[in-house]
Design a protein around this motif. Structure first.
Motif, short mmCIF file in Angstrom:
data_model
loop_
_atom_site.label_atom_id
_atom_site.label_comp_id
_atom_site.label_asym_id
_atom_site.label_seq_id
_atom_site.Cartn_x
_atom_site.Cartn_y
_atom_site.Cartn_z
N ALA A 41 4.78 6.71 2.53
CA ALA A 41 4.08 6.45 1.27
C ALA A 41 5.01 6.63 0.07
CB ALA A 41 2.87 7.36 1.14
N ARG A 42 5.93 7.55 0.17
CA ARG A 42 6.86 7.81 -0.93
C ARG A 42 8.29 7.40 -0.55
NH1 ARG A 42 3.67 10.92 -4.34
NH2 ARG A 42 2.17 12.22 -3.27
N PHE A 43 8.43 6.16 -0.11
CA PHE A 43 9.73 5.63 0.27
C PHE A 43 10.57 5.43 -0.98
CE2 PHE A 43 12.20 1.71 1.59
CZ PHE A 43 13.11 2.41 2.37
N PRO A 44 11.65 6.20 -1.15
CA PRO A 44 12.39 6.21 -2.42
C PRO A 44 12.98 4.85 -2.82
CG PRO A 44 13.25 7.90 -0.93
CD PRO A 44 12.21 7.13 -0.19
N GLN A 45 13.45 4.07 -1.86
CA GLN A 45 14.07 2.79 -2.20
C GLN A 45 13.07 1.74 -2.65
OE1 GLN A 45 14.89 4.67 0.40
NE2 GLN A 45 16.96 4.29 1.10
N ASN A 46 11.79 1.90 -2.28
CA ASN A 46 10.80 0.89 -2.63
C ASN A 46 9.40 1.52 -2.55
OD1 ASN A 46 9.16 -1.35 -2.92
ND2 ASN A 46 10.38 -2.65 -1.57
N SER A 48 6.71 0.82 -4.08
CA SER A 48 5.59 -0.12 -4.04
C SER A 48 5.35 -0.61 -2.61
CB SER A 48 5.82 -1.29 -4.99
OG SER A 48 6.98 -2.01 -4.65
N LEU A 49 6.38 -0.65 -1.78
CA LEU A 49 6.20 -1.05 -0.39
C LEU A 49 5.36 -0.02 0.36
CD1 LEU A 49 6.76 -3.03 1.89
CD2 LEU A 49 8.88 -1.75 2.36
N GLY A 50 5.63 1.26 0.15
CA GLY A 50 4.82 2.32 0.78
C GLY A 50 3.35 2.21 0.37
N ASN A 51 3.11 1.96 -0.90
CA ASN A 51 1.73 1.78 -1.38
C ASN A 51 1.09 0.55 -0.75
OD1 ASN A 51 1.41 3.98 -3.05
ND2 ASN A 51 2.24 2.94 -4.82
N TRP A 52 1.83 -0.53 -0.68
CA TRP A 52 1.30 -1.77 -0.13
C TRP A 52 0.91 -1.59 1.34
CZ3 TRP A 52 2.95 -5.21 3.69
CH2 TRP A 52 2.29 -6.44 3.70
N VAL A 53 1.78 -0.92 2.10
CA VAL A 53 1.50 -0.67 3.52
C VAL A 53 0.22 0.16 3.66
CG1 VAL A 53 2.33 0.62 5.53
CG2 VAL A 53 3.85 -0.97 4.35
N ARG A 54 0.08 1.17 2.84
CA ARG A 54 -1.12 2.00 2.87
C ARG A 54 -2.37 1.16 2.58
NH1 ARG A 54 -3.73 4.75 -1.10
NH2 ARG A 54 -2.06 4.40 -2.58
N HIS A 55 -2.26 0.27 1.61
CA HIS A 55 -3.40 -0.59 1.26
C HIS A 55 -3.74 -1.58 2.37
CE1 HIS A 55 -4.45 0.52 -2.88
NE2 HIS A 55 -3.22 0.99 -2.89
N GLN A 56 -2.73 -2.03 3.12
CA GLN A 56 -3.02 -2.93 4.25
C GLN A 56 -3.88 -2.21 5.28
OE1 GLN A 56 -2.27 -6.16 3.59
NE2 GLN A 56 -1.60 -5.00 1.79
N ARG A 57 -3.53 -0.96 5.56
CA ARG A 57 -4.33 -0.18 6.52
C ARG A 57 -5.75 0.02 5.99
NH1 ARG A 57 0.56 2.94 6.81
NH2 ARG A 57 1.66 2.26 8.68
N LEU A 58 -5.87 0.34 4.73
CA LEU A 58 -7.18 0.57 4.13
C LEU A 58 -8.01 -0.72 4.10
CD1 LEU A 58 -9.12 2.54 2.82
CD2 LEU A 58 -7.98 2.12 0.65
N ASN A 59 -7.40 -1.83 3.71
CA ASN A 59 -8.12 -3.10 3.68
C ASN A 59 -8.57 -3.51 5.08
OD1 ASN A 59 -7.91 -3.30 0.93
ND2 ASN A 59 -6.18 -4.71 0.97
N TYR A 60 -7.73 -3.27 6.06
CA TYR A 60 -8.10 -3.57 7.44
C TYR A 60 -9.33 -2.76 7.83
CZ TYR A 60 -7.92 -3.96 12.49
OH TYR A 60 -8.25 -4.18 13.80
N LYS A 61 -9.27 -1.48 7.50
CA LYS A 61 -10.39 -0.60 7.84
C LYS A 61 -11.66 -1.03 7.12
CE LYS A 61 -9.33 3.78 7.86
NZ LYS A 61 -9.16 5.20 7.49
N THR A 100 0.26 11.74 11.84
CA THR A 100 1.38 12.48 11.30
C THR A 100 1.69 11.93 9.91
OG1 THR A 100 2.96 10.95 12.27
CG2 THR A 100 2.42 12.91 13.55
N LYS A 101 2.20 12.78 9.07
CA LYS A 101 2.60 12.35 7.74
C LYS A 101 4.07 11.94 7.80
CE LYS A 101 1.40 13.47 3.16
NZ LYS A 101 0.65 14.33 2.33
N LEU A 102 4.35 10.70 7.42
CA LEU A 102 5.71 10.20 7.47
C LEU A 102 6.47 10.65 6.23
CD1 LEU A 102 5.04 6.56 8.68
CD2 LEU A 102 5.87 8.49 10.02
N VAL A 103 7.66 11.15 6.47
CA VAL A 103 8.53 11.57 5.37
C VAL A 103 9.86 10.87 5.56
CG1 VAL A 103 9.69 13.53 4.31
CG2 VAL A 103 7.41 13.82 5.28
N PHE A 104 10.36 10.27 4.52
CA PHE A 104 11.64 9.56 4.60
C PHE A 104 12.77 10.57 4.68
CE2 PHE A 104 15.34 7.46 2.74
CZ PHE A 104 15.45 6.42 3.64
N THR A 105 13.62 10.41 5.69
CA THR A 105 14.73 11.35 5.88
C THR A 105 16.08 10.66 5.80
OG1 THR A 105 14.62 11.08 8.28
CG2 THR A 105 13.38 12.92 7.31
#
Length: 106
Positions: A41-46, A48-61, A100-105
């Motif tokens: 969700a908090r992917f530093p390089q992008n 908005s991509l993390g937000n978009w991915v989250r919204h795809q899951r939510l819209n699907y649901k 699991t909560k994904l964290v960018f490493t």
């Protein structure tokens, strides 16, 4: 007018088709670089991509999960057609990531 918006929603008008395609391309690049579609969700390089991915899951649901539809008010503005589902599945999209909560490493 609101009436026109309502009519467009009823026929499944796609309000965000250009944005969706651009973000899908960004996700494909992410998969090519990192080997999966599990964008934090908090992917530093992008972020908005993390937000978009989250919204795809939510819209699907919102559209395809009967339990969710029974317990939440849904609006026809949310679109997640089979074509989008197939595109996301093709690149290994994970629809349920809550375990699991994904964290960018990287």
């Amino acid at each position: 007018t609101e009436k026109r918006i309502e009519l467009l929603n009823k026929i499944g008008f796609d309000w965000d088709c250009r944005i969706w395609g651009k973000m899908y391309d960004e996700l494909v690049k992410y998969v090519e670089e990192f080997g999966d579609a599990k964008v934090p969700a908090r992917f530093p390089q992008n972020q908005s991509l993390g937000n978009w991915v989250r919204h795809q899951r939510l819209n699907y649901k919102r559209v395809h999960n009967e339990d969710y539809k029974r317990t939440h008010k849904t609006d026809s503005i949310y679109t997640m057609g089979d074509d989008r589902i197939q595109l996301l599945n093709k690149i290994g999209f994970n629809w349920t990531i809550r375990e699991t909560k994904l964290v960018f490493t990287g």
